[in-house]
Design an enzyme around this catalytic site. Structure first.
Site, short mmCIF file in Angstrom:
data_model
loop_
_atom_site.label_atom_id
_atom_site.label_comp_id
_atom_site.label_asym_id
_atom_site.label_seq_id
_atom_site.Cartn_x
_atom_site.Cartn_y
_atom_site.Cartn_z
N CYS A 88 50.97 37.86 -56.54
CA CYS A 88 50.13 38.82 -57.25
C CYS A 88 49.84 40.04 -56.36
O CYS A 88 50.77 40.75 -56.01
CB CYS A 88 48.87 38.15 -57.78
SG CYS A 88 48.03 39.14 -59.04
N HIS A 197 51.20 34.18 -61.09
CA HIS A 197 50.64 33.18 -60.17
C HIS A 197 51.44 31.88 -60.31
O HIS A 197 51.17 31.09 -61.23
CB HIS A 197 49.17 32.93 -60.48
CG HIS A 197 48.27 34.05 -60.09
ND1 HIS A 197 47.64 34.12 -58.86
CD2 HIS A 197 47.90 35.18 -60.75
CE1 HIS A 197 46.92 35.22 -58.79
NE2 HIS A 197 47.06 35.88 -59.92
N GLU A 199 51.13 29.30 -58.59
CA GLU A 199 50.23 28.16 -58.38
C GLU A 199 49.45 27.81 -59.64
O GLU A 199 48.84 26.74 -59.71
CB GLU A 199 49.28 28.46 -57.21
CG GLU A 199 48.12 29.38 -57.53
CD GLU A 199 48.45 30.86 -57.51
OE1 GLU A 199 49.64 31.21 -57.52
OE2 GLU A 199 47.50 31.67 -57.48
#
EC number: 4.3.2.10
Length: 217
Positions: A88, A197, A199
């Site tokens: 990001c 993202h 994650e």
């Protein structure tokens, strides 16, 4: 081997750490995972991950405020070729400039500027762009080791109001469509960055993180 996740006060550290730890466990990798603001520890890492949440200017100021960190990154990532993943705003910091609430100098690793997302009012799309969007892998990039197992149409989770602009198209590895073509993955050599993202992108995101942890550029 060691993975360093850089702590420079930008947030989302724990979700990044949690995803990396889960991937290490799932893949049975022998890796030490550090969350650190110590440049000496980053200098000894085999993989470096730079997360980022917030405004470009705040993030680059925060990174430069960590004693020795930018010099360490330039030495280890640019000169030493250590695998690097920016997430990001962490990806955006690789640009030459960020144009968010002013103009701020970035790391200058990948040409281009970070500018506001612009969408036509006719499309009724909101900015920030938040939510799941498909990625489209750029022609010729499907064989990149970090995109192994990922395909055009996979969904990733985005949260951003700014995007990469004026980038060398050869360094755009995947895009997403949000009122126009937005670079979703950028990279060259040992550098790799995602606007989304990973994650927070469930299995597809964890796949990408696993690819990064195994990457030997």
């Amino acid at each position: 081997m060691t993975i360093a996740i850089i702590d420079y006060g930008s947030g989302n550290l724990r979700s990044a750490e949690k995803a990396v730890l889960r991937t290490v466990q799932d893949l049975g990798l022998d890796r030490e995972v550090l969350v650190t603001s110590d440049a000496d520890r980053v200098a000894g890492a085999d993989h470096i991950l730079l997360p980022g949440v917030g405004a470009f200017g705040d993030c680059i100021r925060g990174l430069r405020a960590v004693d020795g960190m930018v010099d360490c990154l330039n030495q280890r990532v640019i000169q030493g070729g250590v695998p690097f993943l920016g997430i990001c705003v962490g990806m955006q910091l690789m640009a030459e400039e960020g144009h968010e609430h002013g103009i701020f100098q970035g790391l200058g690793w990948i040409t281009g500027q970070i500018k506001p997302i612009t969408v036509s009012q006719d499309l009724n799309l909101k900015v920030p762009h938040m939510g799941w969007n498909e990625i489209r892998i750029s022609p010729g990039q499907a064989g990149h080791p970090l995109l192994d197992g990922l395909t055009t149409g996979d969904h990733m989770y985005f949260v951003h109001s700014y995007q990469y602009d004026n980038i060398d198209e050869s360094q755009v590895m995947a895009t997403t469509d949000y009122g126009g073509n937005i670079p979703a993955v950028v990279g060259r050599d040992n550098l790799f960055g995602t606007q989304f993202h990973p994650e927070k992108s469930q299995q597809a995101g964890l796949r990408l993180i696993g690819n990064f942890l195994k990457w030997r550029p």
